[in-house]
Design an enzyme around this catalytic site. Structure first.
Site, PDB file in Angstrom:
ATOM      1  N   TYR A   1       0.810  -1.223   0.000  1.00  0.00           N
ATOM      2  CA  TYR A   1       0.000   0.000   0.000  1.00  0.00           C
ATOM      3  C   TYR A   1       0.843   1.273   0.000  1.00  0.00           C
ATOM      4  O   TYR A   1       0.293   2.379  -0.005  1.00  0.00           O
ATOM      5  CB  TYR A   1      -0.908   0.028   1.239  1.00  0.00           C
ATOM      6  CG  TYR A   1      -1.827  -1.154   1.357  1.00  0.00           C
ATOM      7  CD1 TYR A   1      -2.779  -1.436   0.368  1.00  0.00           C
ATOM      8  CD2 TYR A   1      -1.757  -2.005   2.449  1.00  0.00           C
ATOM      9  CE1 TYR A   1      -3.626  -2.521   0.474  1.00  0.00           C
ATOM     10  CE2 TYR A   1      -2.609  -3.095   2.565  1.00  0.00           C
ATOM     11  CZ  TYR A   1      -3.533  -3.349   1.576  1.00  0.00           C
ATOM     12  OH  TYR A   1      -4.372  -4.424   1.675  1.00  0.00           O
TER      13      TYR A   1
ATOM     14  N   HIS B   1      -4.638   5.935  -0.814  1.00  0.00           N
ATOM     15  CA  HIS B   1      -5.096   5.818   0.566  1.00  0.00           C
ATOM     16  C   HIS B   1      -3.959   6.060   1.565  1.00  0.00           C
ATOM     17  O   HIS B   1      -4.209   6.172   2.763  1.00  0.00           O
ATOM     18  CB  HIS B   1      -5.697   4.426   0.789  1.00  0.00           C
ATOM     19  CG  HIS B   1      -7.021   4.444   1.504  1.00  0.00           C
ATOM     20  ND1 HIS B   1      -7.792   5.587   1.659  1.00  0.00           N
ATOM     21  CD2 HIS B   1      -7.722   3.455   2.113  1.00  0.00           C
ATOM     22  CE1 HIS B   1      -8.895   5.284   2.321  1.00  0.00           C
ATOM     23  NE2 HIS B   1      -8.876   4.013   2.620  1.00  0.00           N
TER      24      HIS B   1
ATOM     25  N   ASN C   1      -9.245   1.435   8.378  1.00  0.00           N
ATOM     26  CA  ASN C   1     -10.589   1.405   8.952  1.00  0.00           C
ATOM     27  C   ASN C   1     -10.617   1.354  10.480  1.00  0.00           C
ATOM     28  O   ASN C   1     -11.670   1.541  11.084  1.00  0.00           O
ATOM     29  CB  ASN C   1     -11.384   0.229   8.381  1.00  0.00           C
ATOM     30  CG  ASN C   1     -11.694   0.429   6.907  1.00  0.00           C
ATOM     31  OD1 ASN C   1     -11.390   1.473   6.325  1.00  0.00           O
ATOM     32  ND2 ASN C   1     -12.290  -0.563   6.293  1.00  0.00           N
TER      33      ASN C   1
ATOM     34  N   ASP D   1      -6.286  11.242   2.984  1.00  0.00           N
ATOM     35  CA  ASP D   1      -6.740  11.356   1.596  1.00  0.00           C
ATOM     36  C   ASP D   1      -8.244  11.614   1.570  1.00  0.00           C
ATOM     37  O   ASP D   1      -8.970  11.177   2.465  1.00  0.00           O
ATOM     38  CB  ASP D   1      -6.436  10.058   0.846  1.00  0.00           C
ATOM     39  CG  ASP D   1      -7.180   8.874   1.448  1.00  0.00           C
ATOM     40  OD1 ASP D   1      -8.166   8.411   0.841  1.00  0.00           O
ATOM     41  OD2 ASP D   1      -6.790   8.408   2.538  1.00  0.00           O
TER      42      ASP D   1
ATOM     43  N   ASN E   1     -13.582   6.138   5.922  1.00  0.00           N
ATOM     44  CA  ASN E   1     -13.721   5.176   7.021  1.00  0.00           C
ATOM     45  C   ASN E   1     -12.702   5.388   8.138  1.00  0.00           C
ATOM     46  O   ASN E   1     -12.997   5.141   9.309  1.00  0.00           O
ATOM     47  CB  ASN E   1     -13.611   3.744   6.497  1.00  0.00           C
ATOM     48  CG  ASN E   1     -14.838   3.341   5.700  1.00  0.00           C
ATOM     49  OD1 ASN E   1     -15.922   3.875   5.909  1.00  0.00           O
ATOM     50  ND2 ASN E   1     -14.665   2.414   4.786  1.00  0.00           N
TER      51      ASN E   1
END
Length: 195
Positions: A14, A19, A66, A91, A112
């Site tokens: 990631y 994100h 999350n 973001d 989230n």
């Protein structure tokens, strides 16, 4: 004492995704303030420094996006930091690519990670820096797929500028500048560019 929390996902896959713009901004803010991420505390990678004699914590929660609130709430409790001294950087699909918006408070919108933080803290009353990544021509892929996509080479200059603005604002917050003044100084900065 201040806490600056940049949101993202910790796994290498990631690293360069939309994100993780919050993580990237936290890295730049730490660099700007001469801090290094050397320890883990409260489920976060933490960089500690002093600005104008005041302790500043820059954190990258390791709880995955999350569940960001779990780590941020632990940090706030551990260091006994009031909400007014928290800044969250993340973001935001609701803003155009490269746009930077600072707010003193507000809802989570569609995010989230912010929803988790607001839930854990029981309040929306903390400052935030949002970095937009909405494609100029709209989005033809599901949002969940877009947020986990790598920042494209073509759009890198747009986000490079946005991250520099976010890091500068975060550093000024660390030095005692109010969110209200930062809003007046930095809101409206948008980088032109397309995905």
């Amino acid at each position: 004492m201040k806490i600056i929390a940049g949101l993202g996902n910790p796994d290498r896959q990631y690293l360069n995704t939309y994100h993780n713009l919050g993580f990237m901004a936290a890295d730049r803010a730490a660099e700007k303030l001469g801090a290094k991420f050397l320890s883990e505390k409260c489920s976060a990678l933490v960089a500690e420094t002093r600005v104008s004699g005041e302790k500043v914590i820059i954190a990258k929660p390791l709880t995955y996006m999350n569940l960001s609130g779990k780590s941020v709430a632990e940090l706030m409790s551990y260091f006994k930091v009031p909400l007014k001294n928290l800044l969250v950087v993340y973001d935001d699909f609701d803003l155009p690519a490269g746009a930077v918006r600072i707010r003193e408070r507000g809802s989570a919108g569609t995010h989230n990670g912010m929803r988790s933080i607001i839930s854990e803290l029981g309040s929306e009353d903390f400052a935030r820096i949002r970095i937009g990544f909405k494609p100029a021509g709209g989005c033809d892929v599901p949002l969940i797929k877009l947020v986990l996509s790598a920042v494209s080479e073509e759009s890198r200059p747009v986000f490079d500028r946005a991250l520099s603005i976010a890091a500068a604002a975060a550093a000024e917050f660390a030095a005692g500048e109010t969110a209200e003044n930062l809003m007046q100084k930095y809101n409206g900065h948008a980088a032109d560019g397309k995905f």
